[in-house]
Design a protein around this motif. Structure first.
Motif, PDB file in Angstrom:
ATOM      1  N   ASP A 141       0.823  -1.209   0.000  1.00 31.65           N
ATOM      2  CA  ASP A 141       0.000   0.000   0.000  1.00 31.65           C
ATOM      3  C   ASP A 141       0.859   1.262   0.000  1.00 31.65           C
ATOM      4  OD1 ASP A 141       0.505  -0.900   2.754  1.00 31.65           O
ATOM      5  OD2 ASP A 141      -0.684   0.834   3.365  1.00 31.65           O
TER       6      ASP A 141
ATOM      7  N   VAL B 134      -1.669   0.759  -3.661  1.00 36.16           N
ATOM      8  CA  VAL B 134      -2.784  -0.192  -3.683  1.00 36.16           C
ATOM      9  C   VAL B 134      -3.392  -0.287  -2.279  1.00 36.16           C
ATOM     10  CG1 VAL B 134      -1.815  -1.531  -5.580  1.00 36.16           C
ATOM     11  CG2 VAL B 134      -1.271  -2.177  -3.245  1.00 36.16           C
ATOM     12  N   PRO B 135      -4.586  -0.893  -2.150  1.00 40.34           N
ATOM     13  CA  PRO B 135      -5.192  -1.031  -0.817  1.00 40.34           C
ATOM     14  C   PRO B 135      -4.305  -1.821   0.149  1.00 40.34           C
ATOM     15  CG  PRO B 135      -6.796  -1.528  -2.532  1.00 40.34           C
ATOM     16  CD  PRO B 135      -5.458  -1.394  -3.211  1.00 40.34           C
TER      17      PRO B 135
ATOM     18  N   ALA C 143      -5.356 -11.042  -4.304  1.00 39.69           N
ATOM     19  CA  ALA C 143      -5.812  -9.658  -4.451  1.00 39.69           C
ATOM     20  C   ALA C 143      -4.660  -8.642  -4.506  1.00 39.69           C
ATOM     21  CB  ALA C 143      -6.797  -9.303  -3.344  1.00 39.69           C
ATOM     22  N   PRO C 144      -3.657  -8.700  -3.617  1.00 40.82           N
ATOM     23  CA  PRO C 144      -2.575  -7.715  -3.722  1.00 40.82           C
ATOM     24  C   PRO C 144      -1.817  -7.790  -5.056  1.00 40.82           C
ATOM     25  CG  PRO C 144      -2.548  -8.713  -1.555  1.00 40.82           C
ATOM     26  CD  PRO C 144      -3.527  -9.498  -2.387  1.00 40.82           C
TER      27      PRO C 144
ATOM     28  N   ARG D 290      -3.084  -8.770  -7.922  1.00 42.45           N
ATOM     29  CA  ARG D 290      -4.003  -8.191  -8.906  1.00 42.45           C
ATOM     30  C   ARG D 290      -4.002  -6.669  -8.800  1.00 42.45           C
ATOM     31  NH1 ARG D 290      -9.370  -9.040  -6.871  1.00 42.45           N
ATOM     32  NH2 ARG D 290      -8.748  -7.185  -5.750  1.00 42.45           N
ATOM     33  N   ASP D 291      -4.046  -6.149  -7.568  1.00 42.34           N
ATOM     34  CA  ASP D 291      -4.075  -4.703  -7.365  1.00 42.34           C
ATOM     35  C   ASP D 291      -2.817  -4.031  -7.909  1.00 42.34           C
ATOM     36  OD1 ASP D 291      -6.537  -4.972  -6.143  1.00 42.34           O
ATOM     37  OD2 ASP D 291      -5.716  -4.901  -4.110  1.00 42.34           O
TER      38      ASP D 291
ATOM     39  N   THR E  54      -2.732  -1.393 -10.989  1.00 41.31           N
ATOM     40  CA  THR E  54      -2.155  -0.069 -10.742  1.00 41.31           C
ATOM     41  C   THR E  54      -1.021   0.234 -11.720  1.00 41.31           C
ATOM     42  OG1 THR E  54      -2.741  -0.137  -8.408  1.00 41.31           O
ATOM     43  CG2 THR E  54      -0.984   1.381  -9.034  1.00 41.31           C
TER      44      THR E  54
END
Length: 84
Positions: free
Chosen positions: A29, A34-35, A63-64, A66-67, A71
């Motif tokens: 993040d 990213v989130p 998910a990370p 992919r994020d 990005t």
């Protein structure tokens, strides 16, 4: 915030050359916009990275990854380089 700070990157690179740095852990993040929820583990010792990866079987989410992918695609090369 190390990826976006040339002073921090230089200090880590120097430490790897002149001393012992086993692992570098980066929060996705703070470094990759990213989130919250992901981390990148890096090392010049592939066996050590694999050992850490085996310590967390089944806990990691895609998910990370992919994020970060989304990005970086959105930023493009020039956008990413402008942040460095």
């Amino acid at each position: 915030y190390g990826v976006q700070c040339s002073i921090t990157c230089a200090a880590i690179s120097r430490a790897q050359r002149v001393a012992r740095v086993d692992l570098i852990i980066q929060s996705t993040d703070k470094n990759f916009l990213v989130p919250v929820g992901g981390a990148i583990i890096a090392s010049s010792n592939e066996d050590l990275v694999n050992c850490v990866a085996k310590s967390y079987p089944g806990r990691a989410s895609a998910a990370p990854c992919r994020d970060i992918f989304i990005t970086l695609l959105d930023l493009g090369r020039i956008g990413w380089q402008s942040l460095l």
